[in-house]
Design a protein around this motif. Structure first.
Motif: not given
Length: 214
Positions: A70-96
């Protein structure tokens, strides 16, 4: 140990693309994984606070398929980047999810482990105290709270590069700066957490394993 370069400190330093990349994260992920292999539980949910770009979260989720990450952050830019890295990733990587560790209201109610990478020195001390408070709420007895980053320790001579790094951080924001392991341990003890292990890492960094006492 090799002398560290001075990496960017904020998401704004990494450009404007949704999926951002921090050179330091690329360099240190393999070293961190080797320690996490010993410290993480065999299953359950790992809450990573201040996940930044999301590079670590993607790599860790791929390396530890038995864990929900479970990734997390308080910075909107970070949350967007996490979501972008999550694309095509494993199912156990949860939405930020958005977490400000300095606040008590978190959208996660429990975790089997918690991880904080390179946050304590680029945030007010209150953010780290809030993280300790969160660990006391979320973790079961024996579960770990793990830190990685540049720390000062009374029994280790501080490298000149880390002194310069500390000065540069405080010049950028007076609330930033390298923290002492001993100060963290005292604050953790007041919250039912115990410093169980410290591992020296490349580039004058440490990994710290705190556990929730019974």
């Amino acid at each position: 140990m090799t002398e560290p370069s001075l990496p960017p400190y904020t998401m704004e330093d990494l450009g404007t693309e949704a999926r951002r990349e921090a050179p330091a994260a690329t360099r240190n992920v393999g070293h961190i994984v080797k320690v996490l292999e010993r410290w993480l539980p065999d299953g359950g949910l790992v809450l990573e606070t201040s996940s930044g770009t999301g590079q670590h979260a993607r790599a860790f989720a791929e390396h530890f398929p038995q864990l929900d990450w479970q990734p997390s952050d308080m910075d909107p830019a970070a949350l967007a980047s996490i979501a972008a890295w999550r694309e095509g990733g494993p199912d156990n990587l949860l939405p930020p999810v958005e977490i400000d560790t300095g606040m008590a209201d978190w959208p996660v109610g429990e975790a089997d482990a918690m991880l904080s990478i390179n946050m304590a020195h680029i945030a007010p001390w209150g953010a780290t105290l809030g993280l300790l408070d969160g660990a006391a709420r979320l973790l079961a007895p024996g579960a770990p709270l793990i830190f990685y980053g540049p720390w000062l320790a009374e029994d280790v001579e501080t490298a000149p590069s880390n002194l310069a790094f500390d000065e540069s951080l405080r010049g950028r924001d007076r609330a930033w700066g390298l923290r002492k392991v001993e100060t963290l341990a005292v604050a953790a003890g007041k919250r039912g957490l115990e410093l169980a292990e410290r591992v020296a890492m490349p580039a004058n960094n440490f990994m710290l394993r705190l556990i929730r006492r019974a």
